[in-house]
Enzyme design. Structure first.
Site, short mmCIF file in Angstrom:
data_model
loop_
_atom_site.label_atom_id
_atom_site.label_comp_id
_atom_site.label_asym_id
_atom_site.label_seq_id
_atom_site.Cartn_x
_atom_site.Cartn_y
_atom_site.Cartn_z
N ASP A 91 -29.29 -35.63 -26.22
CA ASP A 91 -30.75 -35.64 -26.19
C ASP A 91 -31.28 -34.20 -26.25
O ASP A 91 -30.66 -33.35 -26.88
CB ASP A 91 -31.23 -36.36 -24.92
CG ASP A 91 -32.53 -37.12 -25.13
OD1 ASP A 91 -33.58 -36.46 -25.23
OD2 ASP A 91 -32.50 -38.36 -25.19
N ASN A 109 -38.64 -46.75 -32.96
CA ASN A 109 -40.02 -47.07 -32.55
C ASN A 109 -40.94 -47.35 -33.73
O ASN A 109 -42.13 -47.11 -33.66
CB ASN A 109 -40.60 -45.91 -31.73
CG ASN A 109 -39.90 -45.74 -30.41
OD1 ASN A 109 -39.27 -46.66 -29.91
ND2 ASN A 109 -40.00 -44.55 -29.84
N HIS A 111 -37.88 -35.06 -22.62
CA HIS A 111 -37.31 -36.35 -22.99
C HIS A 111 -35.90 -36.52 -22.41
O HIS A 111 -35.58 -37.55 -21.80
CB HIS A 111 -37.27 -36.46 -24.52
CG HIS A 111 -36.87 -37.79 -25.05
ND1 HIS A 111 -35.57 -38.14 -25.30
CD2 HIS A 111 -37.62 -38.87 -25.40
CE1 HIS A 111 -35.53 -39.37 -25.78
NE2 HIS A 111 -36.76 -39.84 -25.86
N SER A 133 -36.34 -45.27 -26.46
CA SER A 133 -35.63 -44.21 -25.74
C SER A 133 -35.49 -44.53 -24.26
O SER A 133 -34.52 -44.16 -23.62
CB SER A 133 -36.36 -42.88 -25.87
OG SER A 133 -36.04 -42.22 -27.05
#
Length: 621
Positions: A233, A363, A266, A434
């Site tokens: 990530d 998404n 994130h 996520s």
């Protein structure tokens, strides 16, 4: 040698290109001393133009009008002096392809995304943003065998060798792309299987633990102790109390300085959802597997994006570092058929290693938008739901482009998920697949603790089989349903997770029913009996299907101890004649035990709609 006029040559190239490039526009004939608008208005009142250098050495000017429609103007260069261009628009993106590149694209030697002007600009590969063009070259087994980089193309330098994808990452100097192109096409350069764009992937962004029954798993003694989860990530915030002592190794694969430090937020949120201790909240906001330890691979930069080559290197590092689970809350912006290097690498590693890859579906919120690496068959692809178990509006749907098998296989909470916030000792809420993915990665850690001897694919099948079956959501949106943290720890009977009933061409009225066999496997020492039913049978648009489109061949079955039992599921393509019955359709076979526990299998099928063939003959003006 016959010399043809430019007009005649371009017309023939366009006719040939329609065989491989769908929705191809008629090529424009351009002069050497002028630029020419290909698509849209030449007098855009929208955004200022962005110049983009193509891999062929040509340049284009991309503009967007006030309504958001892209247009491209060709600038004088090699192709304007030779054979012209073809254009196409697909899913809102504008492609401008020099005719000289068409043969390589049709032969499968050149990635069409190298000519997607809209995507190149979106990823920051326009000339104002960067002087270089990142590429991936695959070499038909040479890299995988030798694990070294073959000779690079002229005008490029090698930045990474990626044996798992049989690829080498290259950086091309835009001022030397004409040299690169000559070396690629003159027959004297390196023997490259295919040249790809090293595209960018992006981050796909106390109640959710209750929703998936984490507390029951903890009460049974399973919190992920002894398990290592790799998080690929944006890095992590080492100062957050919830992550203190949780990270046992890290590595930075990006061009950011400072190691695996998170400057985006994130990665910190995702890491704490998996294994945060909840120290800053008195344990209230702890992760799904707080006893697990983390490996953090920073593969996304401060802006939340990363190149394919960084992701591939990070996946290999996670496997080499001994990760039991690899959590990847990232993906591309468009669906793919998974033949690209990052998709190939994900499948190779998922298939051959002990690591279970858990990957966000994306998404985009539409059908057939599963991107790499979530498209790989053996990774566990995760969709997102809200707190009521409904599919989140943004969650990408399957199937994988060019396929009809079920993806995603499972879903998890992904709306307004509270987890650690960057730069504070507090928390923040985020939404996205996520946020769903680390829930499943955490449950996978609990299952690894329970069954350390199981393979990655056994764990994947168990998680999918033991999900809470959805009765009102498409198979291609949630797979079997929402992940359950407790059920796979106690279950002894599992199914295949997903199955495929086949593809059926038009017309369907007189086609015979087809039977798919679903095998249930009992790992326990006692026989288990189940009632069998079909739930959640829907068409591509979510409309419920007619009864008996899918039918279990048995109403009840007993699976012997340490044995298997087969359940026939009959699919009748002639049962439905409404528009809802066409396209990718699916249902769930649910085996229910006397105590209410379930074993669920998501079954997909494809019914071809009524289509006609159209033959196009392209002529010049």
């Amino acid at each position: 040698m016959h010399v043809h006029s430019r007009r005649a040559r371009v017309a023939r190239i366009a006719a040939a290109a329609t065989l491989t490039l769908s929705v191809l526009a008629v090529p424009e004939r351009t002069g050497a001393a002028e630029s020419h608008p290909l698509v849209g208005s030449a007098t855009s009142t929208g955004t200022a133009g962005r110049e983009i250098t193509l891999v062929t050495g040509d340049r284009a000017l991309l503009t967007t009008d006030a309504q958001g429609h892209p247009s491209a103007t060709l600038l004088p260069g090699p192709a304007t002096e030779q054979d012209g261009y073809v254009t196409r628009q697909f899913r809102g993106d504008l492609y401008v392809i020099p005719a000289q590149a068409l043969p390589l694209i049709s032969q499968g030697r050149l990635d069409e995304e190298l000519f997607n002007l809209t995507a190149l600009a979106r990823q920051g590969y326009d000339d104002a943003t960067t002087d270089d063009l990142p590429l991936l070259a695959t070499y038909e087994g040479q890299v995988a065998r030798s694990r070294t980089a073959p000779a690079a193309l002229d005008g490029t330098s090698v930045t990474a060798t990626l044996p798992v994808a049989d690829a080498v990452a290259l950086t091309a100097d835009k001022t030397k792309t004409a040299e690169l192109w000559r070396d690629l096409t003159d027959g004297d350069g390196p023997d490259i299987g295919k040249l790809w764009l090293d595209g960018k992937v992006t981050a796909d962004m106390a109640e959710s633990n209750a929703q998936i029954h984490s507390a029951q798993a903890w009460s049974a003694g399973f919190d992920g102790t002894g398990v290592t989860v790799a998080v690929l990530d944006t890095g992590y915030d080492a100062s957050h109390p919830d992550l203190a002592g949780q990270v046992v190794g890290s590595k930075n694969f990006t061009t950011d300085s400072g190691g695996a430090v998170d400057r985006h937020g994130h990665g910190t949120h995702v890491a704490s959802t998996i294994a945060g201790t909840g120290a800053a909240s008195g344990g209230a906001e702890k992760g799904v597997a707080p006893g697990a330890k983390l490996l953090v691979g920073k593969v996304l930069n401060y802006s939340g994006s990363g190149q394919d080559s960084w992701i591939i290197a990070g996946m290999q590092w996670a496997v080499d570092s001994g990760a039991d689970v690899v959590s990847m809350s990232l993906g591309g912006s468009v669906g793919t058929d998974c033949t690209d290097p990052i998709g190939v690498a994900a499948q190779q590693l998922a298939q051959q290693s002990k690591s279970l890859f858990v990957v966000a579906a994306g998404n985009t919120g539409k059908l057939q938008t599963i991107s790499a690496p979530a498209c790989a068959a053996d990774v566990l692809t995760v969709g997102a739901t809200d707190s009521a178990g409904k599919t989140a509006w943004f969650s990408s749907r399957g199937p994988v482009t060019g396929q009809h098998t079920v993806k995603p296989e499972i879903a998890a909470p992904g709306v307004d998920i509270v987890a650690a916030a960057l730069g504070t000792s507090g928390y923040t809420a985020m939404s996205g697949t996520s946020m769903a993915t680390p829930h499943v990665a955490g449950v996978a850690a609990l299952l690894q603790q329970r069954h350390p001897d199981w393979t990655a694919q056994q764990r994947k099948t168990a998680l999918v089989s033991a999900a809470t079956p959805s009765t009102d959501s498409q198979v291609y949106a949630q797979g079997t349903g929402v992940v359950d943290a407790y059920r796979p720890l106690t279950a002894t009977v599992f199914g295949p997770g997903t199955a495929y009933a086949g593809s059926f061409s038009w017309p369907h009225q007189h086609q015979q029913p087809a039977t798919t066999t679903v095998t249930l496997r009992n790992t326990g020492g006692e026989a288990a009996t189940f009632d069998l039913s079909i739930v959640g049978a829907t068409g591509e648009d979510g409309t419920p299907l007619t009864n008996r489109t899918f039918t279990p061949g048995l109403s009840k079955i007993t699976v012997p101890a340490h044995g298997t039992a087969d359940v026939p599921v009959v699919f009748d393509p002639a049962k439905n004649q409404t528009a809802a019955a066409y396209g990718d359709i699916g249902a769930r076979l649910v085996a229910t035990a006397a105590d209410g526990s379930t074993v669920t299998t998501a079954i997909g099928a494809y019914l071809e709609p009524h289509i006609v063939s159209v033959r196009l003959h392209v002529v010049d003006r």
